[in-house]
Design an enzyme around this catalytic site. Structure first.
Site, PDB file in Angstrom:
ATOM      1  N   TYR A 135       0.818  -1.217   0.000  1.00  0.00           N
ATOM      2  CA  TYR A 135       0.000   0.000   0.000  1.00  0.00           C
ATOM      3  C   TYR A 135       0.854   1.271   0.000  1.00  0.00           C
ATOM      4  O   TYR A 135       0.374   2.345  -0.360  1.00  0.00           O
ATOM      5  CB  TYR A 135      -0.940   0.031   1.212  1.00  0.00           C
ATOM      6  CG  TYR A 135      -2.036  -1.019   1.176  1.00  0.00           C
ATOM      7  CD1 TYR A 135      -2.133  -1.916   0.115  1.00  0.00           C
ATOM      8  CD2 TYR A 135      -2.978  -1.123   2.184  1.00  0.00           C
ATOM      9  CE1 TYR A 135      -3.129  -2.888   0.074  1.00  0.00           C
ATOM     10  CE2 TYR A 135      -3.977  -2.080   2.152  1.00  0.00           C
ATOM     11  CZ  TYR A 135      -4.044  -2.968   1.091  1.00  0.00           C
ATOM     12  OH  TYR A 135      -5.030  -3.917   1.047  1.00  0.00           O
ATOM     13  N   ASP A 141     -10.831  -9.114   7.442  1.00  0.00           N
ATOM     14  CA  ASP A 141     -12.229  -8.992   7.007  1.00  0.00           C
ATOM     15  C   ASP A 141     -12.871 -10.370   6.891  1.00  0.00           C
ATOM     16  O   ASP A 141     -14.020 -10.577   7.292  1.00  0.00           O
ATOM     17  CB  ASP A 141     -12.309  -8.298   5.637  1.00  0.00           C
ATOM     18  CG  ASP A 141     -12.610  -6.815   5.781  1.00  0.00           C
ATOM     19  OD1 ASP A 141     -12.381  -6.266   6.877  1.00  0.00           O
ATOM     20  OD2 ASP A 141     -13.068  -6.200   4.796  1.00  0.00           O
ATOM     21  N   ASP A 187      -2.507 -18.266   1.298  1.00  0.00           N
ATOM     22  CA  ASP A 187      -3.612 -18.943   0.601  1.00  0.00           C
ATOM     23  C   ASP A 187      -4.210 -20.052   1.465  1.00  0.00           C
ATOM     24  O   ASP A 187      -5.426 -20.164   1.614  1.00  0.00           O
ATOM     25  CB  ASP A 187      -3.190 -19.462  -0.783  1.00  0.00           C
ATOM     26  CG  ASP A 187      -1.803 -20.081  -0.789  1.00  0.00           C
ATOM     27  OD1 ASP A 187      -1.096 -19.984   0.227  1.00  0.00           O
ATOM     28  OD2 ASP A 187      -1.418 -20.681  -1.811  1.00  0.00           O
ATOM     29  N   LYS A 222       3.873 -15.367   2.156  1.00  0.00           N
ATOM     30  CA  LYS A 222       3.818 -16.121   0.893  1.00  0.00           C
ATOM     31  C   LYS A 222       5.277 -16.426   0.525  1.00  0.00           C
ATOM     32  O   LYS A 222       5.778 -16.065  -0.548  1.00  0.00           O
ATOM     33  CB  LYS A 222       3.099 -15.266  -0.164  1.00  0.00           C
ATOM     34  CG  LYS A 222       2.815 -15.964  -1.471  1.00  0.00           C
ATOM     35  CD  LYS A 222       1.729 -17.006  -1.380  1.00  0.00           C
ATOM     36  CE  LYS A 222       1.544 -17.706  -2.727  1.00  0.00           C
ATOM     37  NZ  LYS A 222       0.792 -18.961  -2.635  1.00  0.00           N
ATOM     38  N   ASP A 253      -5.309  -7.059   5.649  1.00  0.00           N
ATOM     39  CA  ASP A 253      -6.519  -6.361   5.229  1.00  0.00           C
ATOM     40  C   ASP A 253      -7.569  -7.395   4.824  1.00  0.00           C
ATOM     41  O   ASP A 253      -8.730  -7.360   5.248  1.00  0.00           O
ATOM     42  CB  ASP A 253      -6.161  -5.446   4.043  1.00  0.00           C
ATOM     43  CG  ASP A 253      -7.251  -4.451   3.723  1.00  0.00           C
ATOM     44  OD1 ASP A 253      -8.266  -4.435   4.439  1.00  0.00           O
ATOM     45  OD2 ASP A 253      -7.093  -3.691   2.751  1.00  0.00           O
TER      46      ASP A 253
END
Ligand code: NAD
Length: 369
Positions: A141, A249, A221, A189, A245
């Site tokens: 970001y 959620d 994943d 990852k 993020d």
């Protein structure tokens, strides 16, 4: 204990839910003989209306001088046509940046009384109690370079972390795990990304300083699947910005309602506390907002800015009790269930206050014996 709390109630349901959260903090102060002061400040749409800016300088200065900032929510449809930097949401982004918190904490808890509200089956969510620690100021970001070259029809962002950025957020996660069930799951990852390899190597090295915490690594994943299959297996979950993020959620589904989710952003100059939900203009001013996310956010203020763990836990216990007794705001009510009692925002606040008072009375009585 002295605590100066800046109150940035904001727009829509923000003032309604924040009012209930402040009442609970006032009750804790009264029961415990603490000296909490509350300074109401303008932010968001109401600040634009009154001062022309979504984050007036007076708000920023007073927030920086406080011990904690408690936000409601910002956003109002009447500002939707303004450019992004003039809208109420700009005030939120600006205050987050100015306070400088880099560790975003988001609990995801399966309340037994709300097990029917989650799209996951009760036997899946049963016992889940996860604390996400998401790195907030780095990664994709914020990484440079970034650009969208419209002519070349090509765009790029950069996922970048320094060792120091990983160390500071990982230390917070290890320390929180030490105070909980002593398990830390670090998500990356590392099978594909070098930045994740640095992340994994750094977290593994730090683990030597926390021998009482069991560290495991998960690829993002498979973590997305495990969270939905066996959420009770996780305690503290540490992630970089983008993965956090998305996963936090996803994990909100375990609790079952946006109105129930608190958050805290710590590590900067002043900690920032805000419920996860927005200003909900569709229900603002109708007494329908669920104040429990804001009340649970107040508990996080006590835990992370005042070290009042017992009081934070007492608020959380009071919320669990009120739910177990069948009280529901509209967002968590399930149609046709006769054992449920539909309540307004203020009624819910009063019920938590009452349950909290009873629990603190019991605690004081036990101390007196
Ligand atoms: P929202 O979170 O405000 O609402 C989404 C849905 O959930 C709505 O149906 C709403 O009624 C419901 N809801 C949310 N909180 C609730 C609560 N406490 N009790 C009961 N129901 C609740 O998200 P949105 O509708 O996408 O956005 C509305 C405005 O809020 C926009 O202007 C957006 O930019 C802003 N927003 C602000 C924040 C923030 O201040 N942190 C976060 C998200 C959105």
């Amino acid at each position: 204990m002295k605590l100066k709390i800046a109150i940035l109630a904001g727009d829509g349901i923000g003032p309604e839910v924040t009012h209930e959260a402040v009442n609970i903090l006032k009750a804790v102060a009264e029961f415990g003989g603490h000296d909490f002061t509350f300074t109401p400040l303008l932010v968001g749409g109401i600040a634009i209306d009154k001062t022309g800016s979504p984050l007036p300088t007076a708000t920023l200065e007073a927030a920086l001088e406080s011990d904690a900032v408690l936000m409601g929510a910002v956003g109002d449809n009447k500002f939707n046509s303004l450019p992004p930097d003039k809208r109420p949401e700009a005030g939120l982004l600006q205050i987050r940046a100015a306070l400088g918190g880099y560790a975003n904490l988001r609990p995801s808890i399966a309340y037994p009384a709300l097990s029917g509200n989650s799209p996951l089956r009760p036997e899946v969510t049963d016992g889940a109690d996860i604390l996400f620690v998401r790195e907030l100021l780095g990664g994709l970001y914020f990484g440079q370079p970034r650009a969208w070259d419209k002519e070349a029809q090509r765009a790029h962002n950069t996922m970048v972390y320094t060792r120091a950025e990983v160390v500071r957020v990982a230390r917070i996660a290890f320390e929180l795990a030490q105070k909980r069930r002593k398990k830390l799951t670090s998500v990356d990852k590392a099978n594909v990304l070098e930045v994740s390899q640095l992340w994994r190597a750094t977290v593994t090295e730090l683990a030597k300083d926390y021998p009482d915490v069991t560290l495991e690594h998960q690829l993002v994943d498979s973590m997305a699947m495990h969270l939905m299959n066996i959420p009770r297996n996780f305690d503290v979950v540490l992630t970089e910005n983008l993965f956090g993020d998305i996963l936090s959620d996803e994990a909100g589904v375990i609790t079952g309602s946006l109105g129930m989710l608190p958050s805290a952003t710590i590590g900067g100059k002043v900690n920032l506390y805000e419920p996860v939900h927005g200003s909900a203009p569709d229900i603002a001013g109708q007494g329908k907002a669920n104040p429990l996310g804001a009340i649970l956010t107040a508990a996080m203020v006590l835990r992370h800015s005042a070290n009042l763990e017992q009081d934070a836990a007492a608020i959380e216990k009071a919320v669990t009790k009120v739910l177990a007794d069948g009280h529901r705001t509209a967002d968590i009510a399930r149609g046709g269930n006769a054992s449920q009692h539909l309540v307004s925002t203020t009624e819910m606040g009063k019920l938590v206050h009452q349950a909290l008072a009873e629990s603190i009375d019991q605690r004081q009585a036990m101390h007196a014996v």
